[in-house]
Structures are given as structure tokens and as C-alpha cells.
Design an enzyme around this catalytic site. Structure first.
Site, PDB file in Angstrom:
ATOM      1  N   ASP A 164       0.817  -1.214   0.000  1.00 56.50           N
ATOM      2  CA  ASP A 164       0.000   0.000   0.000  1.00 56.50           C
ATOM      3  C   ASP A 164       0.853   1.266   0.000  1.00 56.50           C
ATOM      4  O   ASP A 164       2.075   1.207   0.168  1.00 56.50           O
ATOM      5  CB  ASP A 164      -0.966   0.000   1.199  1.00 56.50           C
ATOM      6  CG  ASP A 164      -0.277  -0.393   2.518  1.00 56.50           C
ATOM      7  OD1 ASP A 164       0.957  -0.337   2.588  1.00 56.50           O
ATOM      8  OD2 ASP A 164      -0.998  -0.747   3.464  1.00 56.50           O
TER       9      ASP A 164
ATOM     10  N   ASP B 198      -7.265  -2.196  14.304  1.00 49.53           N
ATOM     11  CA  ASP B 198      -8.640  -2.480  13.864  1.00 49.53           C
ATOM     12  C   ASP B 198      -8.719  -3.765  13.033  1.00 49.53           C
ATOM     13  O   ASP B 198      -9.741  -4.045  12.410  1.00 49.53           O
ATOM     14  CB  ASP B 198      -9.223  -1.288  13.079  1.00 49.53           C
ATOM     15  CG  ASP B 198      -8.494  -1.022  11.761  1.00 49.53           C
ATOM     16  OD1 ASP B 198      -7.504  -1.735  11.452  1.00 49.53           O
ATOM     17  OD2 ASP B 198      -8.913  -0.097  11.029  1.00 49.53           O
TER      18      ASP B 198
ATOM     19  N   HIS C  72      -6.948  -4.561  10.359  1.00 50.01           N
ATOM     20  CA  HIS C  72      -6.731  -4.457   8.908  1.00 50.01           C
ATOM     21  C   HIS C  72      -5.444  -5.145   8.473  1.00 50.01           C
ATOM     22  O   HIS C  72      -4.485  -5.243   9.230  1.00 50.01           O
ATOM     23  CB  HIS C  72      -6.774  -3.000   8.429  1.00 50.01           C
ATOM     24  CG  HIS C  72      -5.614  -2.149   8.825  1.00 50.01           C
ATOM     25  ND1 HIS C  72      -5.688  -0.775   8.856  1.00 50.01           N
ATOM     26  CD2 HIS C  72      -4.332  -2.435   9.194  1.00 50.01           C
ATOM     27  CE1 HIS C  72      -4.519  -0.285   9.213  1.00 50.01           C
ATOM     28  NE2 HIS C  72      -3.682  -1.262   9.432  1.00 50.01           N
TER      29      HIS C  72
ATOM     30  N   GLU D  91      -9.610  -1.720   5.532  1.00 50.93           N
ATOM     31  CA  GLU D  91     -10.240  -1.349   6.793  1.00 50.93           C
ATOM     32  C   GLU D  91     -11.510  -2.181   7.023  1.00 50.93           C
ATOM     33  O   GLU D  91     -11.993  -2.836   6.096  1.00 50.93           O
ATOM     34  CB  GLU D  91     -10.599   0.148   6.753  1.00 50.93           C
ATOM     35  CG  GLU D  91      -9.396   1.060   6.515  1.00 50.93           C
ATOM     36  CD  GLU D  91      -8.428   1.130   7.710  1.00 50.93           C
ATOM     37  OE1 GLU D  91      -8.270   0.130   8.431  1.00 50.93           O
ATOM     38  OE2 GLU D  91      -7.828   2.203   7.902  1.00 50.93           O
TER      39      GLU D  91
HETATM   40  P1  PGA Z   1       2.328  -1.061  12.869  1.00 45.66           P
HETATM   41  O1  PGA Z   1       1.237  -0.994  11.712  1.00 45.66           O
HETATM   42  O2  PGA Z   1       3.235  -2.206  12.523  1.00 45.66           O
HETATM   43  O3  PGA Z   1       3.035   0.264  12.787  1.00 45.66           O
HETATM   44  O4  PGA Z   1       1.606  -1.279  14.132  1.00 45.66           O
HETATM   45  C1  PGA Z   1       0.624  -2.181  11.314  1.00 45.66           C
HETATM   46  C2  PGA Z   1      -0.440  -1.923  10.271  1.00 45.66           C
HETATM   47  O5  PGA Z   1      -1.192  -0.935  10.380  1.00 45.66           O
HETATM   48  O6  PGA Z   1      -0.556  -2.738   9.348  1.00 45.66           O
END
Ligand code: PGA
Length: 261
Positions: free
Chosen positions: A67, A136, A138, A143
Site C-alpha cells: 500500500d 482495527d 486491517h 479497513e
Molecule cells: P504497525 O502498523 O506495525 O506500525 O503497528 C501495522 C499496520 O497498520 O498494518
């Protein structure tokens, strides 16, 4: 799904890097799916160490990132282009033309998304997709309520993701609202999935992913539909798993298990 629980972040990162290295040793021209975020940093550091110290070769590897934020150009310090260059690509020997990251500045997103999907197929598909997980639930920027069949497309970030990612920006208002992300369907087509998660903040999302129902409310739960998904977590991220003893038992017994078990 295989759940591997390690005592801490460093051990988790090392096991994850070993899985990537084993793939490269058997398939030097593997196609890797890359993830950004704080969690895979240790995994990338370990891969860089294996490259520098143990000649792990990336010269025939192709990569596809999950992404990118919409509106940030490749040089922006918070763009995922910049993140990947800083933390990984500049330290290993992947040919630059083999590196693919969604564009956050294209003038035609639908056309770019179609091209990205076709490019993955032209390169033979993704052999191993590295994944983080949002609080959350994802994967990528898929999302809650994202279709479990979704393809690469634009997504509006959830409030929770914007809050979580605000720590990287000067002001919350600077966090982009839109992202371009591989879909859940795109991710599920990778031949192997490797999700890493660390810390208490991920414990609920990990329990929902591994033991909850498959639901678009927690897009990582779609890993249950994949035939070769591995979730590697530290103690804190494992703390809400109810079958934890069983996962430890499976992992401890694994070396002796009949082949294919
Ligand atoms: P993080 O992000 O490793 O910084 O916690 C994970 C994500 O949002 O996929």
C-alpha cells in the site's frame, strides 16, 4: 493457520526472517510482498543482517508493496516509498526495476490499480506476502467492512487507523485520508502469508484473526481462508489467544511431525 508465539519482538522478527530466507534459498527469484509499519522493521533488519553477513542474495528477487498513502510523493518522509528505501531497499541488492510500490501520486488511480494487479500476475504471482496488522484488524489498508474479495483500489482510512498513524506526522490533520492498497482478494492469492504482530495493542486483533469468525470487520481474519498462513507474535500480542497452549504444543512437536503434517 499456524500461530507461532515467541518470547519477544527480536525473537519474533528472527523467526519471520528465517522463513523469508528459506524461501530465497529454495527460490532465489522469489516474488516477495512487502509491508510497512513499525512491526516489520525488526524483520527487515534481520534480512539486512543476513544479506550483509551471510550472503543472503536478493539480486533476482521482485517485490510488491501492499500500500501507499494517496497524495504523498515518493520523497515524502512518511511515504511508504521512502520507508522502504530507508529501512530495506538501500541495504540489500534488489534491482531497482524489480521493486514495485503503489503510486500515491498517479493521475489515474483505477488504471494504476489495474496495472498493479496485472504486473503481479506477469511476475508469476507473490510467493510470500509479509503482513502487519492494524489495531482495527486491517491487513494492508483494508479497513473494517472491506470486501474479502477486494482487489487493489483506493480506500478511505478508518478513524482508528488515522489515530494510530498520527504518531508519524506533525499533526493529526496531516495524516492522509486515502490510501491505495492491495485488496484482501489480492493478498489471499499469495502462495504464503506471513503476518507479524507485537505488543498488547495488537492482542485483541490477533485473537480475532486467529480464533474469531471470518469477517470483513476484521479483514485479517480472511487468513483463515488461506492454505498457508503463518502468524508470528510476541507474548503480549498472544495474550488474548485462548488456544495458546495448543499452538505452543504444535510448534514444539513440529520437528518430529511426519512430513506434510
Ligand atoms: P504497525 O502498523 O506495525 O506500525 O503497528 C501495522 C499496520 O497498520 O498494518
Amino acid at each position: 493457520m499456524e500461530a507461532i508465539i515467541q518470547s519477544n519482538y527480536a525473537a519474533m522478527s528472527k523467526i519471520a526472517a528465517q522463513i523469508v530466507a528459506e524461501l530465497l534459498n529454495t527460490k532465489p527469484n522469489a516474488v516477495l510482498g512487502m509491508a510497512t509499519g513499525s512491526t516489520p522493521l525488526g524483520l527487515y533488519q534481520e534480512l539486512v543482517r543476513l544479506h550483509t553477513r551471510e550472503q543472503l542474495d536478493f539480486s533476482r528477487v521482485t517485490t510488491f508493496n501492499l500500500d501507499e498513502y494517496v497524495g504523498l510523493n515518493a520523497n515524502h518522509p512518511q511515504s511508504y516509498h521512502h520507508f522502504m528505501h530507508e529501512h530495506f531497499f538501500q541495504h540489500v541488492n534488489i534491482p531497482p526495476h524489480n521493486i514495485n510500490i503503489p503510486s500515491g501520486t498517479t493521475s489515474n488511480y483505477p488504471a494504476f490499480c489495474d496495472w498493479y494487479e496485472k504486473r503481479i500476475v506477469e511476475c508469476g504471482g507473490i510467493d510470500l506476502q509479509i503482513l502487519g496488522i492494524g489495531t482495527d484488524g486491517h491487513i494492508g489498508f483494508n479497513e473494517p467492512t472491506s470486501s474479502l474479495s477486494s482487489r487493489t483500489r483506493l480506500k478511505t482510512l478508518s478513524k482508528q487507523t488515522i489515530d494510530d498513524n498520527a504518531r508519524f506526522f506533525d499533526r493529526r490533520a496531516d495524516v492522509p485520508v486515502y490510501a491505495i492498497t492491495m485488496g484482501v482478494g489480492t493478498i489471499l492469492e499469495a502462495r504464503k502469508l506471513l503476518l507479524v504482530a507485537s505488543g498488547n495493542g495488537k492482542a485483541k486483533a490477533i485473537a480475532q484473526t486467529v480464533e474469531g469468525p471470518v469477517t470483513s470487520m476484521v479483514t485479517a481474519s480472511a487468513l483463515q481462508l488461506h492454505r498457508d498462513a503463518v502468524v508470528i507474535v510476541d507474548e503480549a500480542a498472544a495474550s488474548q489467544l485462548t488456544m495458546r497452549d495448543y499452538y505452543d504444543f504444535i510448534y514444539a512437536a513440529k520437528p518430529a511431525a511426519p512430513r506434510g503434517a
